[in-house]
Design a protein around this motif. Structure first.
Motif, mmCIF file in Angstrom:
data_model
loop_
_atom_site.group_PDB
_atom_site.id
_atom_site.type_symbol
_atom_site.label_atom_id
_atom_site.label_comp_id
_atom_site.label_asym_id
_atom_site.label_seq_id
_atom_site.Cartn_x
_atom_site.Cartn_y
_atom_site.Cartn_z
ATOM 1 N N PRO A 48 0.840 -1.204 0.000
ATOM 2 C CA PRO A 48 0.000 0.000 0.000
ATOM 3 C C PRO A 48 0.878 1.259 0.000
ATOM 4 O O PRO A 48 1.909 1.314 0.665
ATOM 5 C CB PRO A 48 -0.780 -0.122 1.318
ATOM 6 C CG PRO A 48 -0.797 -1.590 1.615
ATOM 7 C CD PRO A 48 0.530 -2.105 1.136
ATOM 8 N N GLY A 49 0.460 2.261 -0.774
ATOM 9 C CA GLY A 49 1.206 3.508 -0.845
ATOM 10 C C GLY A 49 2.117 3.621 -2.047
ATOM 11 O O GLY A 49 2.582 4.714 -2.390
ATOM 12 N N LEU A 50 2.394 2.479 -2.715
ATOM 13 C CA LEU A 50 3.230 2.481 -3.926
ATOM 14 C C LEU A 50 2.374 2.862 -5.120
ATOM 15 O O LEU A 50 1.229 2.439 -5.242
ATOM 16 C CB LEU A 50 3.825 1.090 -4.135
ATOM 17 C CG LEU A 50 4.812 0.901 -5.284
ATOM 18 C CD1 LEU A 50 6.175 1.500 -4.906
ATOM 19 C CD2 LEU A 50 4.963 -0.583 -5.629
ATOM 20 N N THR A 51 2.925 3.659 -6.034
ATOM 21 C CA THR A 51 2.190 3.972 -7.263
ATOM 22 C C THR A 51 2.560 2.967 -8.343
ATOM 23 O O THR A 51 3.658 2.383 -8.326
ATOM 24 C CB THR A 51 2.500 5.392 -7.780
ATOM 25 O OG1 THR A 51 3.872 5.447 -8.228
ATOM 26 C CG2 THR A 51 2.273 6.434 -6.705
ATOM 27 N N THR A 52 1.653 2.771 -9.293
ATOM 28 C CA THR A 52 1.961 1.873 -10.401
ATOM 29 C C THR A 52 3.060 2.458 -11.283
ATOM 30 O O THR A 52 3.794 1.717 -11.943
ATOM 31 C CB THR A 52 0.701 1.569 -11.228
ATOM 32 O OG1 THR A 52 0.058 2.790 -11.602
ATOM 33 C CG2 THR A 52 -0.270 0.710 -10.437
ATOM 34 N N ASP A 53 3.205 3.775 -11.281
ATOM 35 C CA ASP A 53 4.300 4.390 -12.029
ATOM 36 C C ASP A 53 5.647 4.025 -11.416
ATOM 37 O O ASP A 53 6.635 3.848 -12.136
ATOM 38 C CB ASP A 53 4.143 5.911 -12.062
ATOM 39 C CG ASP A 53 5.171 6.583 -12.965
ATOM 40 O OD1 ASP A 53 5.143 6.308 -14.188
ATOM 41 O OD2 ASP A 53 6.013 7.357 -12.454
ATOM 42 N N GLU A 54 5.692 3.876 -10.096
ATOM 43 C CA GLU A 54 6.931 3.453 -9.444
ATOM 44 C C GLU A 54 7.269 2.011 -9.796
ATOM 45 O O GLU A 54 8.442 1.654 -9.923
ATOM 46 C CB GLU A 54 6.800 3.627 -7.926
ATOM 47 C CG GLU A 54 6.805 5.082 -7.474
ATOM 48 C CD GLU A 54 6.521 5.241 -6.000
ATOM 49 O OE1 GLU A 54 7.246 6.021 -5.337
ATOM 50 O OE2 GLU A 54 5.562 4.608 -5.489
ATOM 51 N N ILE A 55 6.239 1.179 -9.985
ATOM 52 C CA ILE A 55 6.469 -0.184 -10.460
ATOM 53 C C ILE A 55 7.081 -0.142 -11.853
ATOM 54 O O ILE A 55 8.053 -0.844 -12.154
ATOM 55 C CB ILE A 55 5.157 -0.987 -10.480
ATOM 56 C CG1 ILE A 55 4.585 -1.121 -9.074
ATOM 57 C CG2 ILE A 55 5.375 -2.366 -11.107
ATOM 58 C CD1 ILE A 55 3.197 -1.747 -9.027
ATOM 59 N N ASP A 56 6.510 0.697 -12.710
ATOM 60 C CA ASP A 56 7.021 0.838 -14.074
ATOM 61 C C ASP A 56 8.484 1.288 -14.077
ATOM 62 O O ASP A 56 9.306 0.769 -14.844
ATOM 63 C CB ASP A 56 6.166 1.833 -14.857
ATOM 64 C CG ASP A 56 6.650 2.014 -16.282
ATOM 65 O OD1 ASP A 56 6.347 1.140 -17.126
ATOM 66 O OD2 ASP A 56 7.341 3.017 -16.557
ATOM 67 N N GLU A 57 8.799 2.238 -13.232
ATOM 68 C CA GLU A 57 10.180 2.738 -13.168
ATOM 69 C C GLU A 57 11.154 1.635 -12.769
ATOM 70 O O GLU A 57 12.211 1.463 -13.390
ATOM 71 C CB GLU A 57 10.263 3.890 -12.165
ATOM 72 C CG GLU A 57 11.661 4.501 -12.061
ATOM 73 C CD GLU A 57 11.718 5.658 -11.093
ATOM 74 O OE1 GLU A 57 12.626 6.497 -11.220
ATOM 75 O OE2 GLU A 57 10.851 5.733 -10.192
ATOM 76 N N ALA A 58 10.792 0.850 -11.746
ATOM 77 C CA ALA A 58 11.662 -0.230 -11.287
ATOM 78 C C ALA A 58 11.824 -1.314 -12.351
ATOM 79 O O ALA A 58 12.931 -1.804 -12.615
ATOM 80 C CB ALA A 58 11.100 -0.837 -10.004
ATOM 81 N N VAL A 59 10.703 -1.683 -12.981
ATOM 82 C CA VAL A 59 10.725 -2.696 -14.032
ATOM 83 C C VAL A 59 11.557 -2.221 -15.218
ATOM 84 O O VAL A 59 12.386 -2.966 -15.764
ATOM 85 C CB VAL A 59 9.287 -3.021 -14.472
ATOM 86 C CG1 VAL A 59 9.279 -3.749 -15.817
ATOM 87 C CG2 VAL A 59 8.582 -3.849 -13.407
ATOM 88 N N HIS A 60 11.333 -0.995 -15.630
ATOM 89 C CA HIS A 60 12.048 -0.432 -16.779
ATOM 90 C C HIS A 60 13.560 -0.513 -16.571
ATOM 91 O O HIS A 60 14.294 -0.986 -17.458
ATOM 92 C CB HIS A 60 11.623 1.026 -16.979
ATOM 93 C CG HIS A 60 12.305 1.707 -18.120
ATOM 94 N ND1 HIS A 60 11.824 1.651 -19.411
ATOM 95 C CD2 HIS A 60 13.443 2.466 -18.157
ATOM 96 C CE1 HIS A 60 12.637 2.341 -20.204
ATOM 97 N NE2 HIS A 60 13.615 2.849 -19.464
ATOM 98 N N HIS A 61 14.014 -0.071 -15.413
ATOM 99 C CA HIS A 61 15.458 -0.042 -15.169
ATOM 100 C C HIS A 61 16.049 -1.442 -15.061
ATOM 101 O O HIS A 61 17.169 -1.681 -15.534
ATOM 102 C CB HIS A 61 15.760 0.779 -13.916
ATOM 103 C CG HIS A 61 15.593 2.254 -14.118
ATOM 104 N ND1 HIS A 61 16.337 2.984 -15.032
ATOM 105 C CD2 HIS A 61 14.746 3.145 -13.543
ATOM 106 C CE1 HIS A 61 15.961 4.245 -14.999
ATOM 107 N NE2 HIS A 61 14.995 4.377 -14.111
ATOM 108 N N MET A 62 15.339 -2.379 -14.472
ATOM 109 C CA MET A 62 15.854 -3.744 -14.388
ATOM 110 C C MET A 62 15.982 -4.368 -15.769
ATOM 111 O O MET A 62 16.957 -5.071 -16.067
ATOM 112 C CB MET A 62 14.966 -4.599 -13.498
ATOM 113 C CG MET A 62 15.504 -6.010 -13.310
ATOM 114 S SD MET A 62 14.581 -6.969 -12.090
ATOM 115 C CE MET A 62 15.486 -8.529 -12.165
#
Length: 370
Positions: A156-170
């Protein structure tokens, strides 16, 4: 008042109480109705689509176009749900979408990224030699690792955009390209589908809330091959209704994988999923399907997740996805104005799981697991 068109597999066009039902297959989904500026084009494409399933033709090409016209409303009901009756859960709303994230120039792009043409659907099945199998295993393994990492971030509290950022960089740090980015103008590197979102959710500023469920759909393009997988995760404390939906959806995928082997008819996948879902009174979304995957993102075969009379059998060394989407209520989709996000008609929950499979002499090998 506009006429509503019912497109149901194997049936003729008709109206039904002013509601829209359709057999339009989209993005992930391999076969897509090419939206043009006339009813005639839609009718022709539907005839071709029906012809594909009922005459045994290998492939009828229907290009995936994101250049939607006003006729999109004939295929997807754009009604906006303001409230969810008998639920404490908030209706899903779009947040702010951040700018595209860059990909280093040295990382190879899939052909569709630099093309102005809509992504196509390849008619040939993805059957591989030894080298191709090794490449598929590598892309599948990376996709699985990225998905596993993304799952550890969910809270809770995480944005889906933050998921995208982490996935993109990995993905780019491993020398791969995030396949969704630039596919038919999709603006992000991953699909994040929350609660009633069936598929193709665009990551944005929306914050995940306690009790949500979210599907994360990862596809990577590594050394010229795509690996495609997804999982539905729990956000915090999730109620029993949502937990059971997710559990049964995973069981549907597992059961379908268990029957795969050389020579098995693809329509058995749909029957297997239907039987499990129906036992628990869940609906199976029909508009989005599994597909061949490998050197191209989407190709033959079309994998229907519901009861059907489709043709075709599994081939040795063939790769494809199975990706059932189950719902608690209506299976009818509503597409948002972003022309990607698809949610359930009644606002009830939807869940999805997906794996890329390789058909071997002994059955099916799951390529997208760690």
């Amino acid at each position: 008042m506009e006429e509503k068109v019912v497109l149901k597999l194997g049936e003729k066009f008709k109206s039904l109480d002013g509601k829209v039902k359709k057999q339009c297959l989209d993005k992930d989904t391999a076969i897509v109705v090419f939206l043009s500026s006339s009813y005639i084009a839609i009718l022709i494409n539907w005839v071709l689509f029906t012809f594909y399933f009922y005459t045994g033709r290998k492939h009828v090409s229907m290009l995936n176009s994101r250049k939607f016209s006003g006729l999109t409303n004939l295929l997807f009901n754009r009604r906006t749900i303001e409230e969810l009756p008998n639920s404490k859960r908030k209706c899903l709303r779009a947040g702010k979408v951040s700018p595209h994230r860059p990909v280093p120039a040295h990382i190879p792009r899939p052909p569709y990224v630099n093309s102005k043409k809509p992504p196509g659907f390849a008619s040939r099945p993805e059957v591989h030699d030894k080298k191709g199998i090794e490449c598929m295993k590598a892309s599948g393994k990376l996709a699985a690792q990225v998905l596993q990492y993304a799952g550890t971030l969910i809270k809770p509290g995480l944005t889906t955009d933050e998921i995208d950022e982490a996935v993109h960089h990995m993905i780019i740090n491993n020398g791969a390209y995030p396949s969704p980015l630039g596919y038919g103008r999709f603006p992000k590197s991953v699909c994040t589908s929350v609660n009633e979102c069936i598929c193709h959710g665009i990551p944005d500023s929306r914050v995940l809330e306690d009790g949500d469920i979210v599907n994360i759909d990862i596809t990577v393009y590594l050394n010229g091959y795509h690996g495609d997988t997804s999982t539905t995760y729990f956000v915090g404390d999730v109620d029993e209704e949502a937990r059971n939906l997710v559990k049964v959806t995973k069981e549907c995928l597992d059961n379908a994988i268990s029957i795969c082997a050389p020579g098995v008819e693809f329509n058995k996948v749909g029957k297997t999923i239907h039987d499990r879902a129906d036992k628990h009174h869940y609906g199976v979304v029909q508009q989005f399907v599994g597909h061949g995957v490998g050197r191209v993102f989407h190709s033959d075969p079309v994998i229907l997740h519901f009861m059907n009379n489709g043709h075709g059998r599994m081939l040795l060394n063939q790769t494809f996805t199975i990706e059932p989407m189950l719902t608690i209520g209506s299976i009818n989709p509503i597409m948002w104005d972003d022309n990607w996000t698809v949610v359930t008609e009644d606002g009830n929950l939807s869940a999805q799981f997906e794996h890329t499979l390789l058909i071997t002499e002994n059955g099916a090998e799951i390529l997208t697991q760690c």
